[in-house]
Design a protein around this motif. Structure first.
Motif, PDB file in Angstrom:
ATOM      1  N   LYS A  22       7.292 -16.732   2.412  1.00  0.00           N
ATOM      2  CA  LYS A  22       6.513 -15.510   2.169  1.00  0.00           C
ATOM      3  C   LYS A  22       6.645 -15.015   0.725  1.00  0.00           C
ATOM      4  O   LYS A  22       5.721 -14.384   0.197  1.00  0.00           O
ATOM      5  CB  LYS A  22       6.993 -14.429   3.146  1.00  0.00           C
ATOM      6  N   SER A 196       2.829  -6.149   3.127  1.00  0.00           N
ATOM      7  CA  SER A 196       3.527  -7.336   3.629  1.00  0.00           C
ATOM      8  C   SER A 196       3.278  -8.567   2.753  1.00  0.00           C
ATOM      9  O   SER A 196       3.762  -9.653   3.059  1.00  0.00           O
ATOM     10  CB  SER A 196       3.081  -7.649   5.063  1.00  0.00           C
ATOM     11  N   SER A 197       2.519  -8.401   1.669  1.00  0.00           N
ATOM     12  CA  SER A 197       2.251  -9.516   0.760  1.00  0.00           C
ATOM     13  C   SER A 197       3.344  -9.570  -0.294  1.00  0.00           C
ATOM     14  O   SER A 197       3.372  -8.728  -1.202  1.00  0.00           O
ATOM     15  CB  SER A 197       0.874  -9.343   0.098  1.00  0.00           C
ATOM     16  N   SER A 199       4.361 -12.663  -1.936  1.00  0.00           N
ATOM     17  CA  SER A 199       4.367 -13.877  -2.743  1.00  0.00           C
ATOM     18  C   SER A 199       4.371 -13.516  -4.239  1.00  0.00           C
ATOM     19  O   SER A 199       3.725 -12.551  -4.663  1.00  0.00           O
ATOM     20  CB  SER A 199       3.163 -14.759  -2.425  1.00  0.00           C
TER      21      SER A 199
END
Length: 201
Positions: A22, A196-197, A199
């Motif tokens: 993630k 929730s991102s 990366s």
């Protein structure tokens, strides 16, 4: 990489592997400040949640470069070279102006920000310095002064949380000997609208 054992990306399994997937950046890079949590993945989740929501959230008022500037300054006065170099590169990337970034860097390193910042910005830096080096010296008068200069209470909270986060990150790095060997500096989450991102790009 550090003074304690770290599980690298290619050896991660289970929950740790799913978190690494993630947050990974180019070439599966996991920043060392994050992989230091590999023996306790639940603290990595906590770290990433605080980091993303304090520094890279769409509801922040201040632009990313300014929040990165506060983090760069905090890391410098904490003598945290890892975070200083990482977040200077982040600030420079968000500014998209290498000359301005290098001017800010010069004045951070020479304790001469008073030569280039306005009164409001200098009071934010003063609050940042006090919160980092002598937090118990801060009084309500410091908050009132920021408010009188046009900083809203929400923005004061935003500044407080970014500076507090960097003190946490600096102490994680300094206390465990984290270095930036084999890292691309200045990567960060880009999607500010998705909490929730995680990366890094």
């Amino acid at each position: 990489m550090s003074w304690i054992k770290v599980i690298p990306f290619n050896q991660a399994t289970g929950k740790l592997k799913s978190i690494y997937d993630k947050i990974k950046g180019p070439n599966n890079q996991i920043d060392n400040v994050l992989s230091i949590h590999s023996l306790r993945p639940h603290t990595l989740v906590g770290h990433m949640s605080i980091y993303k929501n304090t520094l890279h959230h769409s509801n922040n008022t201040y632009p990313n470069w300014f929040l990165e500037f506060l983090g760069t300054y905090t890391s410098f006065i904490n003598d945290c070279d890892y975070c200083y170099k990482h977040h200077f590169e982040g600030m420079k990337r968000f500014l998209n102006d290498s000359e301005k970034a290098n001017i800010l860097k010069f004045h951070i390193e020479n304790d001469s920000l008073d030569k280039i910042l306005n009164e409001k910005e200098l009071n934010i830096i003063d609050y940042t310095k006090n919160l980092t080096l002598k937090a118990n010296s801060i009084t309500e008068d410091n908050i009132k002064k920021l408010r009188d200069l046009g900083v809203t209470d929400g923005e004061i909270l935003e500044i407080n949380q970014v500076v507090a986060y960097f003190n946490y990150a600096n102490r994680t790095v300094l206390g465990l000997g984290v270095n930036y060997d084999n890292e691309t500096l200045g990567l960060s989450p880009n999607n500010k609208d998705d909490e929730s991102s995680w990366s890094h790009k």
